[in-house]
Design a protein around this motif. Structure first.
Motif, PDB file in Angstrom:
ATOM      1  N   LEU A   1       0.992  -1.220   0.135  1.00 12.56           N
ATOM      2  CA  LEU A   1       0.010  -0.083   0.167  1.00 12.56           C
ATOM      3  C   LEU A   1       0.788   1.248   0.069  1.00 12.56           C
ATOM      4  N   TYR A   2       0.718   1.841  -0.742  1.00 12.58           N
ATOM      5  CA  TYR A   2       1.527   3.242  -1.015  1.00 12.58           C
ATOM      6  C   TYR A   2       0.488   4.609  -1.395  1.00 12.58           C
ATOM      7  N   LYS A   3       1.256   5.725  -0.901  1.00 11.05           N
ATOM      8  CA  LYS A   3       0.833   7.249  -1.565  1.00 11.05           C
ATOM      9  C   LYS A   3       1.649   7.722  -2.520  1.00 11.05           C
ATOM     10  N   ASP A   4       1.099   7.850  -3.576  1.00 13.77           N
ATOM     11  CA  ASP A   4       1.915   8.280  -4.955  1.00 13.77           C
ATOM     12  C   ASP A   4       2.170  10.059  -4.687  1.00 13.77           C
ATOM     13  N   THR A   5       2.983  10.540  -5.674  1.00 12.15           N
ATOM     14  CA  THR A   5       3.195  11.668  -5.679  1.00 12.15           C
ATOM     15  C   THR A   5       1.923  12.589  -5.961  1.00 12.15           C
ATOM     16  N   ASN A   6       0.817  12.228  -6.498  1.00 19.86           N
ATOM     17  CA  ASN A   6      -0.250  12.794  -6.775  1.00 19.86           C
ATOM     18  C   ASN A   6      -1.292  12.679  -5.627  1.00 19.86           C
TER      19      ASN A   6
ATOM     20  N   ASN B   1      -2.536   3.626  -3.490  1.00 16.37           N
ATOM     21  CA  ASN B   1      -2.482   2.561  -4.471  1.00 16.37           C
ATOM     22  C   ASN B   1      -2.453   1.269  -3.630  1.00 16.37           C
ATOM     23  N   LEU B   2      -2.914   0.331  -4.295  1.00 13.21           N
ATOM     24  CA  LEU B   2      -2.587  -0.917  -3.709  1.00 13.21           C
ATOM     25  C   LEU B   2      -1.959  -1.966  -5.114  1.00 13.21           C
ATOM     26  N   MET B   3      -0.825  -2.828  -4.655  1.00 17.08           N
ATOM     27  CA  MET B   3      -0.088  -3.796  -5.546  1.00 17.08           C
ATOM     28  C   MET B   3       0.014  -4.971  -4.672  1.00 17.08           C
ATOM     29  N   ILE B   4      -0.416  -6.227  -5.546  1.00 21.98           N
ATOM     30  CA  ILE B   4      -0.411  -7.530  -4.680  1.00 21.98           C
ATOM     31  C   ILE B   4       0.620  -8.250  -5.708  1.00 21.98           C
ATOM     32  N   TRP B   5       1.334  -9.116  -4.731  1.00 21.16           N
ATOM     33  CA  TRP B   5       2.320 -10.112  -5.167  1.00 21.16           C
ATOM     34  C   TRP B   5       1.759 -11.472  -4.915  1.00 21.16           C
TER      35      TRP B   5
ATOM     36  N   TRP C   1       3.748  -9.198  -9.702  1.00 24.72           N
ATOM     37  CA  TRP C   1       2.985  -7.943  -9.024  1.00 24.72           C
ATOM     38  C   TRP C   1       2.042  -7.182  -9.816  1.00 24.72           C
ATOM     39  N   THR C   2       0.754  -7.040  -9.301  1.00 20.02           N
ATOM     40  CA  THR C   2      -0.218  -6.731 -10.167  1.00 20.02           C
ATOM     41  C   THR C   2      -1.082  -5.245  -9.352  1.00 20.02           C
ATOM     42  N   ALA C   3      -1.459  -4.412 -10.174  1.00 25.33           N
ATOM     43  CA  ALA C   3      -2.162  -3.375  -9.588  1.00 25.33           C
ATOM     44  C   ALA C   3      -3.568  -3.888  -9.194  1.00 25.33           C
ATOM     45  N   SER C   4      -4.260  -3.206  -8.251  1.00 21.66           N
ATOM     46  CA  SER C   4      -5.632  -3.631  -7.826  1.00 21.66           C
ATOM     47  C   SER C   4      -6.122  -2.597  -7.553  1.00 21.66           C
TER      48      SER C   4
END
Length: 442
Positions: free
Chosen positions: A79-84, A88-92, A97-100
């Motif tokens: 789970l991360y906050k982007d520069t915008n 966002n959530l990514m899953i391994w 890795w896929t974006a969810s």
């Protein structure tokens, strides 16, 4: 060299956290080191027990230092906050890795301190949301069916918080305007309890955990240059029936508490050293604090201690080198054959003091038990005497009752004889009167 320590145990998987880094270890022993680097975003290095580490893999180029990682089985969630300013959530999934998708609607205001917890298919996401209405501690929750959102607390000031999971649900602790409070989340109703007051001091360093045996909530926090410990059990509030314990005095940072093999372990960082104290009676008493081997000072910039695998009760010590992302395994500190350090090698005196303390406590308890046994035996003898006396009284009562019945019978016989005599007397009197009257008439 300055040191820092932080301990987190999540289920059966290992999780280490620094300010800008996480470490996960899956069931096969593969470790993944997640770290943030300025201008490079969020990166990952993979290392197995039998192979050399991989080159850094840039996972999210526009990621910020506000990110969180958790692992459950072969699945890793990032789970991360982007520069915008978007979460966002990514899953391994064990292969790639896929974006969810996470949230359909954008969040109004800024996002800070995101955190993710996985619990048997459930996903818990926490973050602080600052907008024109104030500071909000938000809980975004996947209950295996749909996403739900709870506002845990609203404040006029920035919020510090930490959450942990247990067999009974989630438990959290937060500082709101100088007041430390805790609360728990129920899976039955998917709601949070009312917060329980812990302390009226402005604590910025705190940790909450739950032991798997008694399901007690253990809280450790630093305030006013003191390290405090309190325990919350079912039916009581912290500070009501259990007195607040002071474990240490000094400039304390990053306190943590965890439960391993029937014992509570508290650790914290102070003046360049990592200290540890243990309790063998569920927090009633604590050993004298002792430092982890000074070898760490020479080897590392950051140090971690954590549970390696479930049910094995192994403790591993990790350290940072000067490279900002790279951690190396120092040793299994409970292994007497290890090449590094062991608590029981360097600090046997402190451990022995605590064992002596607990032995003395046990001896006093044995004496109390012995007195109780003696009193029970006296009561048993008294009971037997009373039982004998009762049997004698019961027998005497039976004899008296038989005598009374005999007297009743004799009394009845006398009554019957008296009636017979009276009837005879009446008959005799009647005959006598007839004779007298007959003679008078003659």
């Amino acid at each position: 060299m300055s040191l820092s320590a932080y301990i987190v145990i999540k289920g059966g998987d290992l999780m280490l956290i620094s300010r800008y880094s996480y470490v996960t270890e899956d069931p096969s022993g593969t470790r993944r080191y997640f770290y943030y680097a300025s201008g490079k975003g969020i990166n990952c290095v993979i290392k197995t027990d039998s192979a050399e580490e991989s080159s850094p893999d840039n996972l999210v180029e526009n990621g910020t230092e506000d990110f969180s990682v958790d692992i459950e089985g072969d699945y890793i969630y990032l789970l991360y906050k982007d520069t915008n300013n978007k979460l966002n959530l990514m899953i391994w999934n064990g292969d790639k890795w896929t974006a969810s998708p996470l949230m359909k609607n954008s969040i109004t205001g800024s996002i800070h301190k995101p955190n993710i917890l996985l619990d048997h298919g459930r996903i818990h996401i926490f973050y602080e949301n600052l907008n024109d209405k104030g500071y909000f501690l938000v809980h975004h929750f996947w209950n295996k069916n749909k996403w739900l959102t709870n506002i845990i607390v609203k404040s006029e000031n920035t919020l510090l918080y930490q959450f942990n999971k247990s067999p009974s649900g989630l438990h959290g602790i937060y500082n709101d305007n100088g007041k430390l409070k805790c609360l728990n989340f129920s899976y039955i109703y998917d709601t949070w309890s009312k917060p329980s007051f812990i302390s009226n001091v402005d604590a910025n360093n705190f940790f909450i955990n739950v032991d798997s045996k008694y399901n007690n909530i253990h809280i450790i926090y630093s305030a006013d240059d003191r390290l405090h410990y309190t325990r919350k059990t079912s039916g009581n509030q912290p500070g009501e029936s259990i007195q607040d314990n002071i474990l240490f005095s000094g400039k304390i940072e990053l306190p943590s508490i965890f439960y391993i093999k029937g014992k509570l372990w508290a650790t914290w960082f102070c003046n360049g050293f990592i200290y540890t104290s243990l309790s063998a009676d569920n927090g009633e008493t604590w050993s004298n604090p002792f430092k982890i081997s000074s070898e760490i000072d020479k080897l590392s910039t950051y140090c971690f201690i954590s549970l390696k695998q479930p049910y094995l009760n192994r403790i591993h010590a990790f350290c940072y080198t000067e490279n900002p992302y790279y951690l190396i395994l120092i040793d299994d500190i409970f292994n007497s054959r290890s090449s590094g350090f062991s608590y029981f090698t360097f600090y046997i005196n402190q451990i022995q003091q605590y064992i002596d303390q607990m032995s003395d406590k046990l001896e006093k308890q044995k004496n109390k038990n012995s007195d109780l046994i003696k009193n029970m035996r006296k009561l048993e003898v008294s009971y037997k005497d009373m039982n004998v006396q009762y049997s004698m009284l019961k027998k005497s009562y039976g004899n008296i009752l038989a005598e009374i019945n005999k007297l009743k019978s004799e009394n009845q016989n006398l009554k019957n004889e008296n009636i017979t005599l009276k009837e005879t007397l009446d008959e005799n009197k009647g005959g006598l009167f007839k004779k007298i009257f007959s003679r008078i008439h003659l």
